[in-house]
Design an enzyme around this catalytic site. Structure first.
Site, PDB file in Angstrom:
ATOM      1  NE  ARG A  15     -29.347 -15.634  -7.095  1.00 13.81           N
ATOM      2  CZ  ARG A  15     -29.986 -15.146  -6.135  1.00 13.81           C
ATOM      3  NH1 ARG A  15     -29.193 -14.577  -5.190  1.00 13.81           N
ATOM      4  NH2 ARG A  15     -31.619 -14.952  -6.303  1.00 13.81           N
TER       5      ARG A  15
ATOM      6  CD  GLU B  93     -30.638 -35.675   4.590  1.00 11.39           C
ATOM      7  OE1 GLU B  93     -31.423 -35.270   4.010  1.00 11.39           O
ATOM      8  OE2 GLU B  93     -30.225 -35.673   3.317  1.00 11.39           O
TER       9      GLU B  93
ATOM     10  CG  ASN C 140     -33.965 -12.898 -10.256  1.00 15.15           C
ATOM     11  OD1 ASN C 140     -33.567 -13.201 -11.317  1.00 15.15           O
ATOM     12  ND2 ASN C 140     -33.147 -12.297  -9.427  1.00 15.15           N
ATOM     13  N   GLY C 141     -38.976 -14.280 -10.601  1.00 15.20           N
ATOM     14  CA  GLY C 141     -39.641 -14.464 -10.101  1.00 15.20           C
ATOM     15  C   GLY C 141     -40.435 -15.008 -11.339  1.00 15.20           C
TER      16      GLY C 141
ATOM     17  CD1 TRP D  94     -30.825 -23.148 -11.607  1.00 19.28           C
ATOM     18  CD2 TRP D  94     -33.112 -23.446 -11.221  1.00 19.28           C
ATOM     19  NE1 TRP D  94     -31.704 -24.215 -11.380  1.00 19.28           N
ATOM     20  CE2 TRP D  94     -32.770 -24.520 -10.971  1.00 19.28           C
ATOM     21  CE3 TRP D  94     -34.789 -22.339 -10.400  1.00 19.28           C
ATOM     22  CZ2 TRP D  94     -33.295 -25.385 -10.515  1.00 19.28           C
ATOM     23  CZ3 TRP D  94     -35.492 -23.702 -10.394  1.00 19.28           C
ATOM     24  CH2 TRP D  94     -35.028 -25.051  -9.705  1.00 19.28           C
TER      25      TRP D  94
ATOM     26  CD  GLU E  61     -37.760 -34.731   4.507  1.00 20.24           C
ATOM     27  OE1 GLU E  61     -38.248 -36.786   4.334  1.00 20.24           O
ATOM     28  OE2 GLU E  61     -37.641 -34.614   4.206  1.00 20.24           O
TER      29      GLU E  61
ATOM     30  CE  LYS F 164     -33.854 -33.785   5.453  1.00 16.73           C
ATOM     31  NZ  LYS F 164     -34.391 -33.280   3.915  1.00 16.73           N
TER      32      LYS F 164
ATOM     33  CE  LYS G 206     -29.897 -30.714  -3.400  1.00 19.77           C
ATOM     34  NZ  LYS G 206     -30.611 -30.764  -2.353  1.00 19.77           N
TER      35      LYS G 206
ATOM     36  CG  HIS H 233     -47.539 -54.146  17.872  1.00 21.99           C
ATOM     37  ND1 HIS H 233     -48.491 -55.522  18.228  1.00 21.99           N
ATOM     38  CD2 HIS H 233     -48.786 -53.432  17.162  1.00 21.99           C
ATOM     39  CE1 HIS H 233     -49.522 -54.867  18.574  1.00 21.99           C
ATOM     40  NE2 HIS H 233     -50.055 -53.320  17.724  1.00 21.99           N
TER      41      HIS H 233
ATOM     42  CB  CYS I 269     -32.932 -15.116 -12.183  1.00 23.19           C
ATOM     43  SG  CYS I 269     -33.742 -16.494 -12.681  1.00 23.19           S
TER      44      CYS I 269
HETATM   45  C1  F6R Z   1     -32.785 -35.879   1.808  1.00 24.81           C
HETATM   46  C2  F6R Z   1     -32.715 -35.843  -0.530  1.00 24.81           C
HETATM   47  C3  F6R Z   1     -33.132 -37.265  -0.408  1.00 24.81           C
HETATM   48  C4  F6R Z   1     -32.796 -37.101  -1.458  1.00 24.81           C
HETATM   49  C5  F6R Z   1     -33.328 -38.555  -2.125  1.00 24.81           C
HETATM   50  C6  F6R Z   1     -33.677 -38.328  -4.602  1.00 24.81           C
HETATM   51  O1  F6R Z   1     -32.810 -34.405   2.064  1.00 24.81           O
HETATM   52  O2  F6R Z   1     -33.153 -34.711  -0.555  1.00 24.81           O
HETATM   53  O3  F6R Z   1     -32.979 -38.163   0.229  1.00 24.81           O
HETATM   54  O4  F6R Z   1     -34.502 -36.546  -1.477  1.00 24.81           O
HETATM   55  O5  F6R Z   1     -32.371 -38.739  -3.439  1.00 24.81           O
HETATM   56  O6  F6R Z   1     -34.009 -36.839  -5.112  1.00 24.81           O
HETATM   57  P1  F6R Z   1     -34.510 -36.132  -5.845  1.00 24.81           P
HETATM   58  O7  F6R Z   1     -35.544 -35.590  -5.214  1.00 24.81           O
HETATM   59  O8  F6R Z   1     -33.873 -34.856  -6.443  1.00 24.81           O
HETATM   60  O9  F6R Z   1     -34.777 -37.763  -6.984  1.00 24.81           O
END
Ligand code: F6R
Length: 609
Positions: A27, A489, A100-101, A74, A482, A486, A604, A505, A2
């Site tokens: 934000r 990507e 906020n919080g 938010w 993970e 990271k 995103k 293997h 927020c």
């Molecule tokens: C990687 C990343 C993606 C999301 C995936 C699922 O950093 O952000 O792999 O995790 O696209 O997205 P959500 O969590 O929004 O369903």
């Protein structure tokens, strides 16, 4: 997260507040509102949707108020709507509050206030603040705020406007940012510096426990006991774009650094006050339904799927229920065995991912009940699931998920303990130990963030490499996956994660001189086995950077570089061990010159299958 904007001075307040809120739009928010005092009346205007909606509402109205507060919300407690938007007023319209919080103890406070005759309009935790002010006010706003703070638990940046003291704005901070802007004959408040830059670069950054009292003439800062605090002026040197990122170079780095507070928020209000159990009021399954669960599927995509893999390990270990973790785009096409004793957990930061949504619809169609673990209130996944556990991480702007992942892990631990406790699969003492350790994770993440110099050395040596391998066993293997995602990507470096025992293997053929291998060795019970795997790759002249828990010294004898994470309960290690890997990916991406916040080919929110 927020946004907050407040103004007191000789100019018209509404345009200044609206412009400040606009500067905070980056934000993320879902509704907005302002409160002003005009002609002896406290007026609140608020609207769901973008700021343009609020602007439309205000269009054609003339305002003369020279003080006011505004907010972009938010959603956390209560879906995005006009009534849930801030500011919130009390029954008589004498106080307006933006916040906020999270107020952790809002439910008992709300019940108490209702028993005292207060009428609530919204579903928010924030509304208890305006009613508490009304209940306690005896002619001194600052004293009343101190009394309210004494009653509440949780995190807050709150700003209060009062009809009884129109020449003053009072603000308080605990675990949620708040900045005072110092003007000439006027003063400002904002949750973040970009909102202030058009007016001033002279600020006070409020610390936890501090209260600011703003008038036109000046700003007084006091502590929670009412003692005056001398604040140094912080002169902002950042340009607007950098200020949006809180002084960090990228949103991703900012979000990595937000993890300590995000983790606290995820836990907020979900642990018994005496630390003996987990409270998940949002999961309203009957004891009978809980007992009858004979299988759990966790389904999600990408990083959220990796959180699901940790969920599988911890639920099986602590609650002794068989769990399968599935990639959502595969799950629905493989004819999964589902009946009314199956529970589905879907994990999705955005709550809008098409594959995850489709998987959930399919499982529910076949009779499963679904718990959604998501960050976005009222998202499609949240609306369609039977139960929702929000992660409360705040909006994530960078495409690469960081704080969403660690808070998803926290949600997985909460669920595992919730099932374990109710099904009686965990000794009470162990349950208490895990809970105690969970509460310390936020501070331990901070320690890692402050001590990550080893990464720079590694990045300097290996940023030219074409490929990296991540290895680990058990929970470490899930974090390795993970870490590799990271790195791929955002730095575009090829990376693969392998279960350490599986290398020999086939994949061992790719391990040659100079190939960097990141070996996760946080699990004491598997440590000896990991040492053998590290020796295997060392024998092929790979360079090994090991990630181990503090106190595990032997790893230094076998690895080329070692990064330590603070020690914790072994099941909780993933929340800590992923942080250096996030930083590693980030620094590697910066060194290789890629676009960290907007990596190529990625979005995103993936709303197509
Ligand atoms: C990687 C990343 C993606 C999301 C995936 C699922 O950093 O952000 O792999 O995790 O696209 O997205 P959500 O969590 O929004 O369903």
């Amino acid at each position: 997260m927020c946004g907050i904007m407040g103004y007191i001075g000789p100019r018209e307040a509404v345009p200044i507040i609206m412009e400040g809120l606009q500067k905070l739009e980056y934000r993320g928010y879902d509704s907005s509102g302002v409160a002003i005092i005009e002609d002896g009346v406290l007026n609140v205007y608020k609207k769901v949707g973008k700021l343009a909606e609020l602007k439309n509402q205000l269009n054609g109205m003339t305002f003369t108020a020279m003080s006011g507060i505004g907010h972009t919300r938010w959603a956390t407690h209560g879906r995005p709507s006009d009534v849930n938007a801030h500011p919130h007023a009390d029954c008589q319209g004498r106080f307006a509050v933006v916040h906020n919080g999270i107020i952790e103890n809002y439910l008992p406070l709300r019940e108490w206030l209702i028993s005292m005759g207060h009428k609530f309009l919204s579903e928010t935790d924030t509304e208890v603040l305006s009613h508490l002010l009304e209940e306690f006010y005896e002619g001194d706003l600052v004293q009343t705020v101190l009394r309210v703070i004494d009653k509440i638990e949780g995190s807050f940046a709150m700003v209060i406007l009062s009809l009884d003291e129109p020449g003053t704005i009072v603000a308080a901070r605990q675990d949620s940012p708040l900045v005072v802007g110092l003007g000439e004959g006027e003063n400002f408040l904002a949750s973040d510096i970009p909102a202030l830059l058009a007016h001033t670069r002279r600020t006070y950054i409020l610390a936890d426990g501090e209260i600011a009292v703003l008038t036109r003439e000046g700003v007084q800062v006091i502590d929670q006991f009412g003692n005056s605090v001398e604040k140094p002026v912080f002169e902002v040197k950042w340009e607007a774009a950098q200020a949006e990122k809180g002084g960090f170079d990228h949103f991703m780095l900012k979000e990595i650094h937000e993890q300590p507070s995000a983790l606290k928020d995820t836990l907020s209000g979900r642990i018994n006050p005496d630390g003996t159990g987990v409270l998940l009021n949002e999961i309203t399954m009957t004891p009978e339904e809980l007992k009858n669960i004979n299988k759990i599927y966790i389904t999600a995509c990408g990083t959220a799927y990796h959180a699901g893999l940790v969920g599988k390990h911890v639920i099986e270990k602590l609650a002794r229920i068989p769990v399968e973790a599935d990639i959502a785009s595969e799950f629905r096409y493989r004819d999964p065995m589902i009946d009314d004793k199956t529970l589905l957990i879907v994990v999705s930061q955005s709550g809008e991912t098409a594959d995850t949504l489709a998987a959930m619809r399919e499982a529910r169609r076949r009779g499963a009940k679904a718990i959604a673990v998501t960050n976005v209130v009222d998202s499609t996944v949240a609306r369609e699931a039977d139960y929702v556990l929000y992660t409360w991480a705040g909006p994530e702007i960078a495409v690469a998920s960081t704080k969403a992942y660690t808070t998803q892990l926290m949600a997985m631990y909460l669920l595992a303990l919730y099932f374990a406790e109710r099904r009686g699969t965990m000794p009470r003492e162990e349950l208490k130990t895990v809970i105690r350790e969970m509460k310390k994770l936020s501070d331990k993440v901070k320690v890692i963030l402050d001590n990550c110099q080893a990464i720079d050395k590694f990045v300097a040596e290996y940023s030219h490499c074409g490929s990296a391998f991540f290895i680990g066993r058990g929970l470490d293997h899930t974090v390795a996956q993970e870490g590799a995602l990271k790195l791929k990507e955002i730095s575009y470096m090829h990376a693969e994660a392998y279960a350490a025992g599986e290398l020999k293997h086939g994949t061992l053929a790719l391990i040659i001189q100079g190939v960097p291998v990141i070996a996760l060795a946080t699990q004491q019970a598997l440590f000896e086995k990991m040492v053998s795997n590290i020796k295997e790759v060392k024998a092929r002249d790979a360079t090994v950077i090991a990630l181990a828990m503090e106190g595990i010294k032997e790893v230094e004898k076998v690895a080329d570089h070692v990064m330590h994470i603070p020690s914790t309960h072994p099941v909780l290690a993933p929340i800590l061990s992923v942080v250096p890997l996030q930083l590693l990916a980030y620094r590697m991406a910066v060194a290789r010159g890629s676009d960290v916040d907007q990596p190529r080919n990625l979005a995103k929110s993936v709303t197509v299958e």
